[in-house]
Design an enzyme around this catalytic site. Sequence first.
Site, PDB file in Angstrom:
ATOM      1  N   ARG A  79      -9.374 -35.506 -14.409  1.00 21.16           N
ATOM      2  CA  ARG A  79      -9.948 -34.899 -13.191  1.00 21.16           C
ATOM      3  C   ARG A  79      -9.003 -33.854 -12.604  1.00 21.16           C
ATOM      4  O   ARG A  79      -9.423 -32.807 -12.117  1.00 21.16           O
ATOM      5  CB  ARG A  79     -10.249 -35.973 -12.133  1.00 21.16           C
ATOM      6  CG  ARG A  79     -11.546 -36.727 -12.402  1.00 21.16           C
ATOM      7  CD  ARG A  79     -11.911 -37.645 -11.238  1.00 21.16           C
ATOM      8  NE  ARG A  79     -12.202 -36.935  -9.999  1.00 21.16           N
ATOM      9  CZ  ARG A  79     -13.363 -36.351  -9.709  1.00 21.16           C
ATOM     10  NH1 ARG A  79     -14.352 -36.364 -10.587  1.00 21.16           N
ATOM     11  NH2 ARG A  79     -13.537 -35.748  -8.556  1.00 21.16           N
ATOM     12  N   ASN A 115     -13.404 -35.362   0.544  1.00 18.42           N
ATOM     13  CA  ASN A 115     -12.965 -34.812  -0.735  1.00 18.42           C
ATOM     14  C   ASN A 115     -11.476 -35.042  -0.959  1.00 18.42           C
ATOM     15  O   ASN A 115     -10.699 -35.050  -0.014  1.00 18.42           O
ATOM     16  CB  ASN A 115     -13.260 -33.317  -0.803  1.00 18.42           C
ATOM     17  CG  ASN A 115     -14.745 -33.048  -0.804  1.00 18.42           C
ATOM     18  OD1 ASN A 115     -15.528 -33.984  -1.018  1.00 18.42           O
ATOM     19  ND2 ASN A 115     -15.141 -31.824  -0.559  1.00 18.42           N
ATOM     20  N   HIS A 131     -10.316 -39.935   2.279  1.00 15.51           N
ATOM     21  CA  HIS A 131     -10.263 -40.634   0.994  1.00 15.51           C
ATOM     22  C   HIS A 131      -9.041 -40.296   0.154  1.00 15.51           C
ATOM     23  O   HIS A 131      -9.049 -40.511  -1.053  1.00 15.51           O
ATOM     24  CB  HIS A 131     -11.549 -40.359   0.198  1.00 15.51           C
ATOM     25  CG  HIS A 131     -12.759 -40.985   0.819  1.00 15.51           C
ATOM     26  ND1 HIS A 131     -14.048 -40.672   0.452  1.00 15.51           N
ATOM     27  CD2 HIS A 131     -12.880 -41.921   1.788  1.00 15.51           C
ATOM     28  CE1 HIS A 131     -14.911 -41.386   1.176  1.00 15.51           C
ATOM     29  NE2 HIS A 131     -14.220 -42.141   2.003  1.00 15.51           N
ATOM     30  N   CYS A 139       2.875 -46.030  -5.631  1.00 19.07           N
ATOM     31  CA  CYS A 139       3.001 -47.239  -6.434  1.00 19.07           C
ATOM     32  C   CYS A 139       1.825 -48.172  -6.121  1.00 19.07           C
ATOM     33  O   CYS A 139       1.447 -48.331  -4.962  1.00 19.07           O
ATOM     34  CB  CYS A 139       4.324 -47.922  -6.133  1.00 19.07           C
ATOM     35  SG  CYS A 139       4.467 -49.510  -6.955  1.00 19.07           S
ATOM     36  N   CYS A 169       7.031 -47.412 -11.213  1.00 18.66           N
ATOM     37  CA  CYS A 169       7.724 -47.197  -9.948  1.00 18.66           C
ATOM     38  C   CYS A 169       9.224 -47.457 -10.108  1.00 18.66           C
ATOM     39  O   CYS A 169       9.612 -48.485 -10.654  1.00 18.66           O
ATOM     40  CB  CYS A 169       7.119 -48.144  -8.914  1.00 18.66           C
ATOM     41  SG  CYS A 169       7.997 -48.189  -7.364  1.00 18.66           S
ATOM     42  N   CYS A 172       9.991 -50.932  -7.969  1.00 16.33           N
ATOM     43  CA  CYS A 172       9.517 -52.297  -8.274  1.00 16.33           C
ATOM     44  C   CYS A 172       8.906 -52.405  -9.672  1.00 16.33           C
ATOM     45  O   CYS A 172       8.416 -53.460 -10.040  1.00 16.33           O
ATOM     46  CB  CYS A 172       8.499 -52.732  -7.230  1.00 16.33           C
ATOM     47  SG  CYS A 172       6.884 -51.968  -7.464  1.00 16.33           S
ATOM     48  N   THR A 210     -22.746 -34.006   1.695  1.00 13.20           N
ATOM     49  CA  THR A 210     -22.476 -35.423   1.422  1.00 13.20           C
ATOM     50  C   THR A 210     -23.789 -36.185   1.302  1.00 13.20           C
ATOM     51  O   THR A 210     -24.745 -35.902   2.027  1.00 13.20           O
ATOM     52  CB  THR A 210     -21.528 -36.049   2.478  1.00 13.20           C
ATOM     53  OG1 THR A 210     -21.490 -37.461   2.289  1.00 13.20           O
ATOM     54  CG2 THR A 210     -21.919 -35.735   3.905  1.00 13.20           C
ATOM     55  N   ASN A 235     -27.370 -29.243   3.124  1.00 11.72           N
ATOM     56  CA  ASN A 235     -27.457 -29.857   1.799  1.00 11.72           C
ATOM     57  C   ASN A 235     -28.714 -29.308   1.116  1.00 11.72           C
ATOM     58  O   ASN A 235     -29.805 -29.396   1.682  1.00 11.72           O
ATOM     59  CB  ASN A 235     -27.560 -31.391   1.960  1.00 11.72           C
ATOM     60  CG  ASN A 235     -27.312 -32.138   0.663  1.00 11.72           C
ATOM     61  OD1 ASN A 235     -27.712 -31.682  -0.403  1.00 11.72           O
ATOM     62  ND2 ASN A 235     -26.668 -33.291   0.757  1.00 11.72           N
TER      63      ASN A 235
END
Length: 268
Positions: A79, A115, A131, A139, A169, A172, A210, A235
Amino acid sequence: MLAELSPPLIAQVQDAAKLLASKRRICILTGAGISAESGIPTFRDKQTGLWENYKAEDLATPDAFARDPKLVWSWYQWRRKLVADKTPNPAHHALAQWQQHTISNQQQLTLITQNVDNLHEQAGSIVTHLHGNLWRNRCSQCHIPYINDLEGSKNSEDTINFDELLLTCPHCDGYIRPDIVWFGEALPVQAWQTAEEAAAHCEVFISIGTSSLVYPAAGLAQLAKQNGAKVIEINPDPTPNTIVDITLAEKAGVVMPVLIAQMTALQF
Ligand code: NAD
Ligand code: ZN
């Protein structure tokens, strides 16, 4: 520009422009559709190439990553490659121009996006991300950001590492994942608070590109409406959303520059 639209749409754009010119507090929520004209497929589009047999909803989840981290990491690297050379379209530019304009016209405009591309920022907007961000990693166990300068180098595809090898990571040893909110995960607290406040206090809420299916983001328009705001939807394939007052059924890149030009003309 106006002449390129159909007569019914012209009337609706003029209604929307009049409404916006008379109001101060505006809240805008964008989704994958605003980036479609930049060449970034939406989640509802069928995936292509290597990934045509997978559904995004089955890859963008914590369970999918726990089950097969390599698969999910490879998908995100793919992506990233897809998005790396994409640039803002006229809808992103029109919104950035409007935000600039609010310095002199006293409007308060809060731009919120679902987005994970950063085309709004590339166009010059200040935007709240609900988002996460495709160009950041963290991590999966201790959540510490993983610094790899993906964001800084995103415009020169040659320098980005699209390697499908999993990273671990340094703190950890957990697997590194994209800093994206997956289905079933909580939204970032600060971003959600900004969005809720802007939606609850706005006079006009504009939903652009959306499908209004992914909650809690989809609830923002309802929150605005309950608090007395008018709702505008942009839209080409309008959602069956009963709370919308004005529907502009056209691509965002076509309608946004016209809408903002019309609104600005009415303000002076
Ligand atoms: P969605 O894929 O569910 O819906 C996209 C909507 O955009 C559809 O209703 C479609 O009719 C509309 N649309 C298509 N072309 C348009 C155009 N030119 N102008 C205006 N509208 C157009 O996307 P969503 O509602 O954002 O929600 C799904 C999730 O997908 C979000 O969580 C988001 O993070 C994620 N996503 C993000 C990107 C990105 O960052 N560009 C891309 C794909 C998915
Ligand atoms: Zn860690």
